[in-house]
Design a protein around this motif. Structure first.
Motif, PDB file in Angstrom:
ATOM      1  N   ASP A   1       0.525  -1.242  -0.007  1.00 49.74           N
ATOM      2  CA  ASP A   1       0.106  -0.038   0.012  1.00 49.74           C
ATOM      3  C   ASP A   1       1.035   1.219  -0.085  1.00 49.74           C
ATOM      4  OD1 ASP A   1      -1.837  -1.940   0.090  1.00 49.74           O
ATOM      5  OD2 ASP A   1      -2.639  -1.179   1.992  1.00 49.74           O
TER       6      ASP A   1
ATOM      7  N   GLY B   1     -10.057  -1.135   6.441  1.00 45.89           N
ATOM      8  CA  GLY B   1      -9.013  -2.377   6.093  1.00 45.89           C
ATOM      9  C   GLY B   1      -7.701  -1.741   6.254  1.00 45.89           C
TER      10      GLY B   1
ATOM     11  N   SER C   1      -5.693  -0.911   3.945  1.00 45.31           N
ATOM     12  CA  SER C   1      -5.700  -0.343   2.586  1.00 45.31           C
ATOM     13  C   SER C   1      -6.805   0.915   2.715  1.00 45.31           C
ATOM     14  CB  SER C   1      -6.137  -0.954   1.182  1.00 45.31           C
ATOM     15  OG  SER C   1      -7.014  -1.831   1.702  1.00 45.31           O
TER      16      SER C   1
ATOM     17  N   HIS D   1     -17.020  -0.480   6.813  1.00 42.05           N
ATOM     18  CA  HIS D   1     -16.481  -1.694   5.719  1.00 42.05           C
ATOM     19  C   HIS D   1     -17.537  -1.629   4.748  1.00 42.05           C
ATOM     20  CE1 HIS D   1     -14.243  -4.730   4.717  1.00 42.05           C
ATOM     21  NE2 HIS D   1     -14.604  -5.718   5.386  1.00 42.05           N
TER      22      HIS D   1
ATOM     23  N   GLY E   1      -9.773  -2.027  -0.249  1.00 38.05           N
ATOM     24  CA  GLY E   1      -9.270  -3.474  -0.346  1.00 38.05           C
ATOM     25  C   GLY E   1     -10.025  -4.290  -0.941  1.00 38.05           C
TER      26      GLY E   1
ATOM     27  N   ASP F   1     -13.291  -5.021   1.111  1.00 42.29           N
ATOM     28  CA  ASP F   1     -13.858  -3.767   1.015  1.00 42.29           C
ATOM     29  C   ASP F   1     -14.869  -3.948  -0.185  1.00 42.29           C
ATOM     30  OD1 ASP F   1     -14.450  -1.703   3.047  1.00 42.29           O
ATOM     31  OD2 ASP F   1     -14.173  -0.478   1.138  1.00 42.29           O
TER      32      ASP F   1
ATOM     33  N   ILE G   1     -17.730  -7.507   0.978  1.00 42.97           N
ATOM     34  CA  ILE G   1     -18.852  -6.807   1.856  1.00 42.97           C
ATOM     35  C   ILE G   1     -19.284  -5.657   0.818  1.00 42.97           C
ATOM     36  CG2 ILE G   1     -17.138  -5.076   3.200  1.00 42.97           C
ATOM     37  CD1 ILE G   1     -19.158  -5.394   5.644  1.00 42.97           C
TER      38      ILE G   1
ATOM     39  N   ASN H   1      -4.510  -7.643  -2.046  1.00 42.33           N
ATOM     40  CA  ASN H   1      -3.503  -8.234  -1.418  1.00 42.33           C
ATOM     41  C   ASN H   1      -3.995  -9.710  -1.225  1.00 42.33           C
ATOM     42  OD1 ASN H   1      -5.373  -7.681   0.625  1.00 42.33           O
ATOM     43  ND2 ASN H   1      -3.741  -6.571   1.920  1.00 42.33           N
TER      44      ASN H   1
ATOM     45  N   THR I   1      -6.061 -10.961   0.535  1.00 46.15           N
ATOM     46  CA  THR I   1      -6.305 -11.255   1.779  1.00 46.15           C
ATOM     47  C   THR I   1      -6.775 -10.444   2.865  1.00 46.15           C
ATOM     48  OG1 THR I   1      -5.241 -12.367   4.071  1.00 46.15           O
ATOM     49  CG2 THR I   1      -4.119 -10.682   2.762  1.00 46.15           C
ATOM     50  N   TYR I   2      -7.232 -10.550   4.030  1.00 42.94           N
ATOM     51  CA  TYR I   2      -7.878  -9.502   4.829  1.00 42.94           C
ATOM     52  C   TYR I   2      -6.591  -9.159   5.791  1.00 42.94           C
ATOM     53  CZ  TYR I   2     -12.664 -10.214   3.727  1.00 42.94           C
ATOM     54  OH  TYR I   2     -13.935 -10.504   2.810  1.00 42.94           O
ATOM     55  N   GLY I   3      -5.955  -8.118   5.495  1.00 42.86           N
ATOM     56  CA  GLY I   3      -4.862  -7.674   6.135  1.00 42.86           C
ATOM     57  C   GLY I   3      -5.256  -7.184   7.743  1.00 42.86           C
ATOM     58  N   LEU I   4      -6.233  -6.311   7.860  1.00 41.85           N
ATOM     59  CA  LEU I   4      -6.712  -5.753   9.145  1.00 41.85           C
ATOM     60  C   LEU I   4      -6.927  -6.570  10.027  1.00 41.85           C
ATOM     61  CD1 LEU I   4      -6.767  -2.811  10.325  1.00 41.85           C
ATOM     62  CD2 LEU I   4      -9.046  -3.021   9.884  1.00 41.85           C
ATOM     63  N   THR I   5      -7.772  -7.656   9.891  1.00 41.11           N
ATOM     64  CA  THR I   5      -8.241  -8.579  10.783  1.00 41.11           C
ATOM     65  C   THR I   5      -7.211  -9.944  10.769  1.00 41.11           C
ATOM     66  OG1 THR I   5      -9.755  -9.379   8.952  1.00 41.11           O
ATOM     67  CG2 THR I   5     -10.649  -8.105  10.790  1.00 41.11           C
TER      68      THR I   5
END
Ligand SMILES: Cc1ncc(C[n+]2csc(CCOP(=O)(O)OP(=O)(O)O)c2C)c(N)n1
Ligand code: SF4
Ligand SMILES: [Mg+2]
Lengths: 576, 289
Positions: free
Chosen positions: B35, B63, B65, B81, B105, B108, B112, B134, B136-140
């Motif tokens: 990012d 996220g 991003s 989100h 992301g 996002d 969702i 990416n 993947t779900y980076g934030l979670t």
């Protein structure tokens, strides 16, 4: 003595057609020459077919409610007769198509059988003229000058000369026909004052109020009974430089409304219960990022798809408490069609001033019933615009500045150089993320202080009117569209020497606590009638003011009548 | 008479550079996160276009991003989100003079918020959507995303992903986006150029960026090996060819897949009634008499 305040109900299968339009045409014609009207309608949820009925109460004096039962029943078919006959008041009139309906003979009502369809087919050779023929009969029987109906037919068919001609013929045919009827009833309209009045639905009034308040962006997803707000906005907004979007769902509706308002345009969405549920996450965002938005929730019977075309006041909990986290929102409930205009203007005023979501809770009865209105008042609530960071150095600008009343200046992209990020995260005064306990406490309190400030300006007689006896044995507290029935019940009680009073707040959050406390102190018992099962407003009053009201709940999709409330008053007094 | 030296000084001072678009807040991303490259390309694109920060809004969801708005000196929106596209749609329709970027992301915008994407594309709302994919779900912290490959094992898919990965470029093309491009965060100069073109394009522009998550799903080696520039003679007007190319799985093509001129939603709605009148209540109410 002639009765000049009476209720006409028209029922029939929508497959026949004309149930609603016959009633509407009669109402419009009467209102044009100065009669006051109050209508109610229900639709079947089916697309085609199913029973519908329309009712108009008419008088040359002001009327406040749907009234009790009906005095004149026009039955298009047997089902209509059977469904509504029990609601026909004593001494009432049944008008029926003698070719289609077979009424009982041993009755205490007056019956006029007219072979409407047969006349239309054989004498007029114009089957589609049946409804206008019925209008002519109604005019002749109850004293509505046929010229007013002729005017209406003329304007409706202005571009189709042949149809206009045939309809006028049908109208007068019906009118003349009544000379053959031996009139036995006592219903006869008084003299109209010939003052032109507006005939509007609650949705019309809300939309007009929004446009007047400066709403120039609307987004919505079709849902009964809010759809016609979307449709009106779609046709009207472009004319005044605004934009209307039919969104892909309710999250998109409210999302785009938030975006439009962030970008500096007053914006609104309208929905009903199911859509409102979908909006709650974003409603919290609007409150957190302090963005003014107006959400109309025209309540209908739930849960789930429930009874989608019927009324209920059962989204109050959702409006007051729905959503995650602690966040302020203002909840308004207009009490009549006339009131819808004002409350819509007020909704924008409060949203702009306090930069938070304002929920306007109406319901299906208010959405679609019409009332005659002399004029809308624009002097009570002014048009308000949000405060901007004028004069502040952009470097020093604090979008979420902590202030006494919680309100901080809001910059508009493109116009103000005071850039900021509207945050969903907890944030400092600049709007930058700051997730410390101290910040969360301070900023939550800042946001909630706006409600305190809003309460100070709304806890007054204008927005929380009191009615009836000064000290009373029963004090009724109502909300929303039930006002008219409560008022007429109180009038009846007062006339009978009972000591009854009523209060009807328009702002349900923040509650007008001072006025309510004063009212509660001045009455022996509090009665809260509402159209839901759980007693949602009673619960709110108990939680907020500690009062334990007597609950009076009704569900089933129909409004309270004055008689029902009057009966409850008597019942409470007898058991006291 | 204008003072020549003053004019020269003024214009020099008015020239916006990359630093004018920085908010001063340091990105909170992990070292090596793709990012960073996207953010830097965005700064450069805005500087290349000399857009005033007050005329630009960066709208995002949630996220890693989607944090981007806080690092920009422009206006911004960090919402909830998945709802950045509707929020941006409202901004653009209400205030057509703004330049709106949507950044977010793959979760996002493709999970969702996926219900909004085809509508923004079909309506051709004039915004530029930059998706930092990416996979993947980076934030979670590393669950599967809608663009994760089949078989990909994560904590939320311990037996491997069963679903076929969504193809964002194909999705955009299929739903009427009028500018569709793909970039790679490790090639920020090329990406800058794609973002510039996307912003200039008057309609819905989608820039799909492969932007690896250094922390949880490091795919730099894969992309370094699999990326391929579009041929220099690529016909950007050929939708079918663009769709075919988007279907290929052997290579990850970079460049402008497709571009089309079609009236934007905002331009169209403002033509219904070109002579916008002042609202006059008394006149409006006549329809109810
Ligand atoms: C309604 C809702 N559901 C779930 C979450 C939790 N959540 C936050 S970010 C995220 C996924 C982010 O993935 P992506 O959009 O790909 O962004 P990345 O972090 O990978 O850049 C999730 C599931 C949330 N914030 N809100
Ligand atoms: S977790 Fe991944 S996506 Fe998030 S900041 Fe770190 S490297 Fe970037
Ligand atoms: Mg991701």
């Amino acid at each position: 003595m002639a009765r000049d305040d009476f209720i006409i109900r028209i029922g029939g299968d929508t497959a026949i057609g004309g149930v609603i339009s016959t009633g509407e045409n009669f109402t419009t014609a009467a209102a044009r020459i100065g009669f006051q009207t109050f209508t109610f309608r229900t639709y079947p949820a089916e697309i085609k077919g199913g029973h519908a009925w329309f009712q108009v109460r008419i008088s040359n004096k002001p009327i406040y409610s749907i009234g009790d039962g009906c005095d004149i029943l026009i039955a298009f078919d047997q089902e209509a007769y059977e469904l509504h006959r029990p609601n026909l008041n004593e001494g009432g009139v049944l008008i029926y198509d003698s070719g289609l309906v077979q009424p009982d003979t041993d009755s205490d009502i007056i019956c006029y059988g007219v072979p409407f369809q047969k006349i239309a087919r054989e004498e007029l050779e114009f089957v589609r003229g049946t409804n206008v023929l019925i209008l002519g009969v109604m005019a002749g029987l109850f004293g509505l000058p046929p010229a007013s109906l002729e005017e209406m037919v003329k304007s409706r068919y202005k571009r189709r000369a042949e149809l206009m001609e045939k309809n006028i013929q049908a109208l007068y045919h019906g009118y003349e026909y009544t000379k053959k009827i031996q009139k036995e009833d006592k219903f006869w309209l008084g003299t109209a004052d010939h003052v032109a009045r507006l005939v509007m639905t609650g949705n019309d009034a809300i939309t007009a109020g929004a446009l007047h308040a400066g709403c120039r962006y609307f987004a919505g997803y079709p849902i009964t009974p809010a759809t016609d707000i979307l449709e009106t906005m779609a046709s009207q907004l472009p004319r005044f430089g605004g934009v209307c979007l039919q969104a892909e769902d309710e999250m998109a509706s409210i999302g785009s409304v938030i975006g439009a308002s962030y970008a500096g345009t007053k914006a609104m969405t309208a929905t009903s219960g199911p859509g409102f549920s979908l909006m709650t996450e974003l409603m919290g965002l609007a409150s957190m990022a302090e963005i003014p938005i107006v959400i109309v929730n025209a309540q209908r019977s739930g849960p789930s798809t429930g009874m989608p075309t019927k009324l209920e006041q059962s989204d109050l909990f959702q409006a007051l408490y729905g959503g995650h986290g602690d966040f302020p929102r203002i909840v308004l409930a207009p009490a009549s069609v006339q009131n819808c205009f004002r409350i819509s203007v007020l909704a924008f005023g409060l949203a702009e001033k306090y930069q938070c979501p304002v929920i306007l809770l109406s319901d299906q009865s208010l959405s679609h019933r019409t009332e005659t209105i002399r004029e809308v008042d624009t002097d009570v609530f002014p048009v308000v615009d949000r405060i901007r960071p004028n004069g502040t150095n952009p470097e020093d600008y604090l979008r979420y500045q902590i202030t006494d009343n919680g309100v901080s200046p809001m910059a508009v992209p493109g116009l103000d150089p005071h850039t900021y990020v509207a945050p969903g995260l907890e944030h400092d005064e600049r709007g930058h993320p700051r997730l410390t306990p101290d910040t969360h406490e301070k900023m939550t309190a800042k946001r909630f202080r706006k409600l305190e400030a809003a309460r100070l300006e709304t806890d007054n007689a204008e927005l929380c009117p009191r009615y009836g006896a000064e000290h009373a044995d029963i004090g009724i507290i109502g909300w929303g569209a039930t006002q008219g029935s409560i008022r007429e019940a109180v009038d009846r009680a007062l006339a009978d020497g009972l000591k009854v009073a009523a209060m009807h707040p328009r702002v349900l959050n923040p509650l007008p606590e001072e006025r309510l406390k004063e009212f509660i102190a001045s009455v022996d018992r509090v009665l809260v009638p509402e159209i839901n099962y759980q007693g949602q407003f009673a619960h709110h009053l108990t939680a907020t003011l500690g009062v334990k009201p007597i609950r009076f709940n009704k569900i089933g999709g129909l409004p309270f009548t004055p008689g029902e409330i009057y009966k409850k008053i008597q019942e409470v007094l007898v058991h006291a | 008479m204008p003072d020549a030296t003053k004019v020269a000084q003024a214009t020099e001072a008015d020239v916006l550079t990359v630093k004018d678009y920085k908010s001063g807040d340091k990105p909170i991303w992990c070292p090596g996160c793709g990012d960073f490259g996207v953010l830097s390309a965005t700064y450069k694109a805005l500087a290349a276009l000399q857009l005033q920060p007050k005329d630009v809004v960066v709208a995002a969801g949630i996220g890693c991003s989607s944090r981007t708005p806080y690092f920009m000196s422009t206006f911004g929106f960090h919402g909830v989100h998945g709802r950045s596209l509707p929020i941006a749609t409202g901004m653009k329709l209400a205030n057509p003079d703004l330049t709106i970027l949507v950044m977010g992301g793959d979760g996002d915008l493709m999970s969702i918020g996926a219900g909004h994407f085809p509508h923004a594309a079909a309506r051709n709302v004039d915004i530029t959507c930059i998706m930092m994919d990416n996979q993947t779900y980076g934030l979670t912290k590393a669950q599967a995303s809608p663009t994760s490959s089949m078989g990909h094992k994560t904590k939320s898919t311990p037996y491997g992903v069963i679903a076929k990965p969504m193809a964002p470029v194909l999705f955009a093309l299929a739903n009427g986006a009028t500018f569709v491009a793909r970039g790679y965060s490790a090639k920020p100069n090329d990406l800058t150029d794609l973002i510039v073109q996307g912003i200039k394009h008057p309609g819905f522009s989608f820039v799909h960026v492969q932007s690896p998550c250094a922390e949880f799903f490091n795919t730099y080696d894969f992309y370094d090996e699999h990326i391929e520039e579009l041929p220099s003679d690529w016909d950007q007007q050929d939708l079918k060819a663009a769709i075919n190319l988007a279907l290929t799985e052997e290579k990850v093509h970079l460049g402008v897949f497709y571009q089309e001129e079609r009236q934007s939603f905002g331009a169209a709605v403002r033509q219904f009634e070109p002579e916008g009148k002042q609202f006059d209540l008394a006149e409006y109410l006549q329809r109810f008499s």
